[in-house]
Motif scaffolding. Structure first.
Motif, PDB file in Angstrom:
ATOM      1  N   LEU A  49      46.879  33.293  37.388  1.00  0.00           N
ATOM      2  CA  LEU A  49      45.135  33.350  38.561  1.00  0.00           C
ATOM      3  C   LEU A  49      43.940  33.391  37.704  1.00  0.00           C
ATOM      4  O   LEU A  49      43.150  32.242  37.667  1.00  0.00           O
ATOM      5  N   PHE A  50      44.413  34.078  37.380  1.00  0.00           N
ATOM      6  CA  PHE A  50      42.549  34.687  35.931  1.00  0.00           C
ATOM      7  C   PHE A  50      42.507  34.061  35.083  1.00  0.00           C
ATOM      8  O   PHE A  50      41.504  33.204  34.917  1.00  0.00           O
ATOM      9  N   MET A  51      43.696  33.315  34.030  1.00  0.00           N
ATOM     10  CA  MET A  51      43.957  32.436  33.108  1.00  0.00           C
ATOM     11  C   MET A  51      43.321  31.264  33.146  1.00  0.00           C
ATOM     12  O   MET A  51      42.456  30.318  32.870  1.00  0.00           O
ATOM     13  N   HIS A  57      46.719  47.787  30.691  1.00  0.00           N
ATOM     14  CA  HIS A  57      47.537  46.439  30.486  1.00  0.00           C
ATOM     15  C   HIS A  57      46.115  45.420  31.484  1.00  0.00           C
ATOM     16  O   HIS A  57      45.685  44.300  31.219  1.00  0.00           O
ATOM     17  N   THR A  58      45.340  45.355  32.457  1.00  0.00           N
ATOM     18  CA  THR A  58      44.481  45.454  32.656  1.00  0.00           C
ATOM     19  C   THR A  58      43.409  44.456  32.392  1.00  0.00           C
ATOM     20  O   THR A  58      43.008  43.699  32.002  1.00  0.00           O
ATOM     21  N   ASP A 100      56.210  42.366  38.521  1.00  0.00           N
ATOM     22  CA  ASP A 100      56.305  42.472  37.384  1.00  0.00           C
ATOM     23  C   ASP A 100      56.214  39.937  38.055  1.00  0.00           C
ATOM     24  O   ASP A 100      54.673  39.894  37.699  1.00  0.00           O
ATOM     25  N   ILE A 101      56.821  39.604  38.511  1.00  0.00           N
ATOM     26  CA  ILE A 101      56.129  38.363  39.378  1.00  0.00           C
ATOM     27  C   ILE A 101      54.976  38.402  39.951  1.00  0.00           C
ATOM     28  O   ILE A 101      53.616  38.067  39.869  1.00  0.00           O
ATOM     29  N   VAL A 102      54.675  39.109  40.750  1.00  0.00           N
ATOM     30  CA  VAL A 102      53.906  39.887  41.657  1.00  0.00           C
ATOM     31  C   VAL A 102      52.954  40.000  41.358  1.00  0.00           C
ATOM     32  O   VAL A 102      51.189  40.155  41.379  1.00  0.00           O
ATOM     33  N   GLY A 103      52.833  41.548  40.744  1.00  0.00           N
ATOM     34  CA  GLY A 103      51.924  42.438  40.537  1.00  0.00           C
ATOM     35  C   GLY A 103      51.054  42.188  38.945  1.00  0.00           C
ATOM     36  O   GLY A 103      50.008  41.803  39.169  1.00  0.00           O
ATOM     37  N   PRO A 109      41.461  43.262  40.694  1.00  0.00           N
ATOM     38  CA  PRO A 109      42.549  44.639  41.236  1.00  0.00           C
ATOM     39  C   PRO A 109      43.614  44.387  41.960  1.00  0.00           C
ATOM     40  O   PRO A 109      44.303  45.146  41.810  1.00  0.00           O
ATOM     41  N   CYS A 110      43.730  43.531  41.456  1.00  0.00           N
ATOM     42  CA  CYS A 110      45.355  42.628  42.229  1.00  0.00           C
ATOM     43  C   CYS A 110      46.156  43.179  40.516  1.00  0.00           C
ATOM     44  O   CYS A 110      47.629  43.951  41.122  1.00  0.00           O
ATOM     45  N   LEU A 111      45.789  42.500  39.250  1.00  0.00           N
ATOM     46  CA  LEU A 111      46.920  43.048  38.156  1.00  0.00           C
ATOM     47  C   LEU A 111      46.774  44.924  38.305  1.00  0.00           C
ATOM     48  O   LEU A 111      47.640  44.857  38.035  1.00  0.00           O
ATOM     49  N   LEU A 112      45.705  45.362  38.446  1.00  0.00           N
ATOM     50  CA  LEU A 112      45.680  46.750  38.258  1.00  0.00           C
ATOM     51  C   LEU A 112      46.361  47.800  39.613  1.00  0.00           C
ATOM     52  O   LEU A 112      46.791  48.719  39.221  1.00  0.00           O
TER      53      LEU A 112
END
Length: 816
Positions: free
Chosen positions: A571-573, A703-704, A561-564, A640-643
């Motif tokens: 970073l996005f926010m 979620h993404t 959950d921390i990494v993904g 895509p990292c979130l996804l």
């Protein structure tokens, strides 16, 4: 003894226990746990019908007693007798012996029989009294009618005819019917009779001043007596049926005046006797009820508690062969020693010399079942906790949103409600509730007042924070105050008709400079200032809320959950909206007039950052284009990292088609209790739905999408702070100018009266509209910012509230 650990940042640790209680002390043991209020019992008899459980007969017996008590209370209400209520803090939870319980049941039956007998007799006497009073009214109205018609009729008769007329009651033909009917049905009766008899009758109504009891309606109603003259027994019989169909009471009135006088005398004597007996019966009933009112609430509470004890015992498994009651329940880990000590005291107090008996056994059970969520609160934090729990109960051991909400909720409210005067009114009202909370807590409160009393500390902080923000806005009932020396000065000389511009001579110490009040560009300045401040507050609020997701992931050891989720989302926010916040602050630090450059539009900057990467029309700082391209690339990579990171991790760690399977609820017991009932399977496993790669992928896609879109919509949502603050200030200014502000110019006695009236109007409208209505609106908007914008960043809310078996809660629910 060490202090108990707090459970406000995250819920308390819970332990599942299993109890083995000898049958002979089962009732006393459950009673002890109810007084303690720490065990949430699980229902081990879910598959057993409620009416087939072991202690259903005891519950039915107590249900009947409660029915009898409700009958007593209804009779008290009819007589206007108030029941003496036992306050929660005065309630005692002493264990009642079985013989005492049987005595309460027996006494309730005796009291019901006696009270029923007295009330039935009273009702019968009341009906008889009303019947005699109606008879009396009919006789009086009949006499009045005959006396009015007597003199004209005698004028046309001879001496012998007058004697015969008087002997017949003043009527040539005694074909008449008398009675009493409800006043609402008088017109109906008259119309029906005229249509049926085609006008061949004479009818006369007389209103009865005193209300009469209607047995069917069971209330006192207005009635009228009537006398109907018609010819022929057939017609009279038809009239009687019509009257009876309309619930009229018919009475026989003798046509002879002497007999009628005798009738009146007999009716008066009977009425006096019935009235005396009725008064005696009513006094007896009232005496019985007043004596009962002093003890009824205490009896009732005892029955409620005992009934709740048997209800809990019905949740436990009753082993008839071993005469043992087996129960399971959740207990806060730090309260486990109290539970054991309480049960041990019961075991010692009620121990017997029976060789087959055994002490109470308490086992702790290791389980995969999710425990209930329990947050320890006090009178200050309880209202904030209830506010968050109404949105959703926190998942077991996740961060509790109520803790930060206690500070951020009133502050967000204050940003929208910033006025020193309005905040003081709210703070003063809440202070009265807080200072008198003990006395008010004993009062009966309606729903609206109870909401204000329950949230008194929330209102107190909202008023206090509003005073602070009102001081920063320099708003006191829409009027600016010069707390410190102004940073602006007007020119000493100017020509008439010229535009006047102030020049800056310093910096105002804190808050908004009063020099802006009344200027042409005041609204433009406050608009820009509050709008950007709202964006900054929203960014800070969402960022620290998002940090709680990291705290949760660390606590549950969820590296994926921390990494993904956390790192790409952060970073996005920060790459987009954190950058916008920094630009807002940087723009404030630059003196654009001194460098003779126009201030760039941040909105256009943010739009062009996505639509035209690498190009900047109005540069805010050197190298802006490169920085924005780098941040945009980072934000795009995060999507895509979130996804994909979390679903691919699941795919890598699980073979194709492998599922998460449900584990058995009970893995091991800390004590086999000498293998007592060890083979008995009381628990049903908690169902776990299996998760496949497709399920995880779909969940992550949702979620993404939600996260990326919410970052935009939630940031814009904080603009409500600016909009409501501006609306509140403008409405306050308009209300002041239209009421008391225009009255200060009046002079003389008329001016004093006018000012007094305008002040009253201003104060009432200020409290009703600005404080109550505007305050409610700002509160709801602040609530939305916490429920949606803040809690969605970290809050799962999939927990189940911890509801321990407690006598205090049993009595509280019964009082409602």
């Amino acid at each position: 003894m060490a202090d108990e650990p707090e459970a406000i940042f995250r819920s308390a640790e819970m332990t599942l226990i299993q109890l083995y209680i000898p049958a002979e002390i089962s009732r006393e043991s459950i009673y002890s746990l109810g007084s303690l209020g720490l065990v949430e019992f699980r229902d081990l008899n879910k598959k057993v019908n409620q009416f087939q459980r072991s202690f259903i007969n005891e519950i039915r017996k107590l249900d009947n007693v409660e029915r009898q008590y409700r009958f007593f209370k209804s009779e008290m209400d009819k007589k206007g007798i108030e029941m003496k209520e036992t306050l929660f803090e005065d309630a005692t939870y002493n264990i009642m012996k079985t013989s005492e319980l049987d005595e309460i049941v027996s006494n309730a039956q005796l009291l019901e029989d006696r009270l029923s007998q007295l009330t039935n007799a009273s009702d019968d006497l009341l009906k008889r009294q009303m019947d005699l009073k109606q008879y009396q009214q009919v006789l009086n109205s009949t006499d009045d009618y005959f006396q009015r018609t007597l003199a004209p009729d005698l004028l046309d008769l001879g001496d012998e005819q007058q004697v015969e007329f008087l002997e017949n009651g003043g009527v040539h033909d005694a074909n008449f019917i008398t009675g009493v009917i409800s006043r609402s049905k008088v017109d109906v009766l008259e119309k029906i009779l005229w249509r049926v008899l085609r006008g061949n009758l004479f009818i006369k109504f007389t209103e009865i001043e005193q209300k009469m009891f209607d047995p069917k309606a069971k209330e006192f109603v207005d009635k009228s007596s009537f006398i109907i003259f018609a010819h022929g027994e057939v017609i009279l019989q038809r009239v009687r049926k019509i009257c009876e169909s309309l619930d009229a009471s018919l009475y026989f009135v003798d046509q002879d005046i002497k007999r009628r006088t005798q009738q009146k005398s007999e009716i008066n004597d009977k009425l006096a006797d019935v009235t005396n007996v009725l008064e005696t019966t009513d006094r007896t009933v009232e005496t019985e009820l007043r004596a009962m009112s002093l003890e009824l609430d205490t009896w009732w509470n005892s029955v409620k508690l005992d009934k709740s004890v048997y209800s809990v015992m019905n949740k436990c498994y009753y082993d008839l062969t071993r005469k043992c009651l087996i129960g399971e329940g959740w207990v806060p880990t730090d309260g486990l020693l109290k539970v054991k000590a309480s049960l041990e005291a019961i075991s010692v107090k009620f121990s017997t010399n029976d060789e087959s008996s055994f002490p109470i056994i308490v086992n702790t059970i290791e389980t995969t079942r999710t425990p209930p969520t329990y947050h320890k609160t006090n009178k200050f934090t309880a209202a904030f906790q209830a506010m968050c729990d109404s949105y959703g109960v926190a998942t077991y051991r996740e961060v509790n949103p109520a803790l930060p909400t206690a500070a951020t909720f009133p502050f967000m409210f204050a940003i929208m409600f910033g006025d020193l005067g309005h905040g003081f009114i709210m703070f003063l009202a809440a202070s009265l509730l807080v200072l008198n909370e003990n006395a008010i807590g004993r009062m009966k409160r309606d729903e609206i007042f109870d909401m204000a009393y329950t949230g008194r500390y929330i209102v107190l902080l909202m008023g206090l924070f509003s005073m602070y923000t009102g001081f920063l806005y320099n708003d006191l009932f829409s009027i600016s105050m010069t707390w410190f020396k102004s940073g602006w000065a007007w020119p000493d000389h100017w020509n008439e008709g010229d535009a006047i511009a102030a020049h800056q001579v310093g910096v105002y110490a804190i808050g908004l400079d009063p020099a802006w009040h009344g200027t042409e560009n005041a609204l433009l300045f406050s608009n820009s200032y509050k709008m950007k401040l709202s964006i900054l507050m929203g960014f800070i609020h969402m960022t620290y809320s998002y940090m709680f997701s990291l705290v949760n992931a660390i606590h549950f050891n969820s590296v994926i959950d921390i990494v993904g989720n956390f790192i790409p989302g952060l970073l996005f926010m920060q790459g987009i909206f954190g950058y916008l916040a920094i630009c807002i602050v940087y723009k404030w630090t630059v003196d654009w007039v001194a460098i003779e450059k126009p201030a760039p539009s941040l909105l256009n900057m943010l739009i062009n950052m996505f639509l035209a990467p690498g190009s900047v029309e109005e540069q805010l700082y050197p190298g802006q284009a490169v920085v924005q391209v780098i941040l945009l690339v980072i934000a795009l990579i995060c999507v895509p990292c979130l996804l994909l990171i979390k679903p691919l991790y699941f795919k890598y760690t699980h073979d194709d088609g492998e599922h998460y399977e449900a584990l058995p609820d009970h893995e091991a017991s800390s004590d086999d209790s000498n293998n007592l009932l060890s083979n008995l399977n009381l628990d049903d496993d908690e169902e776990h739905e299996p998760h496949t790669f497709g399920d995880v992928m779909i969940h992550q896609v949702i979620h993404t999408i939600e996260f990326c879109l919410n970052c935009v919509s939630h940031t814009a949502s904080y603009l409500r702070l600016w909009a409501l603050s501006l609306a509140h200030a403008q409405l306050s200014s308009v209300l002041w100018s239209m009421t008391i502000g225009g009255a200060f110019g009046s002079t003389g006695l008329g001016g004093v009266i006018f000012t007094y009236i305008m002040f009253g109007m201003w104060f009432v409208l200020t409290v009703c509209i600005l404080v109550v209505m505007e305050g409610t609106s700002a509160m709801l908007h602040s609530l939305r910012l916490h429920w949606v914008e803040s809690m969605s960043k970290f809050f799962e809310g999939e927990g189940v509230a911890y509801e321990p078996y407690s006598f205090e809660s049993v009595l509280a629910v019964a009082a409602e």
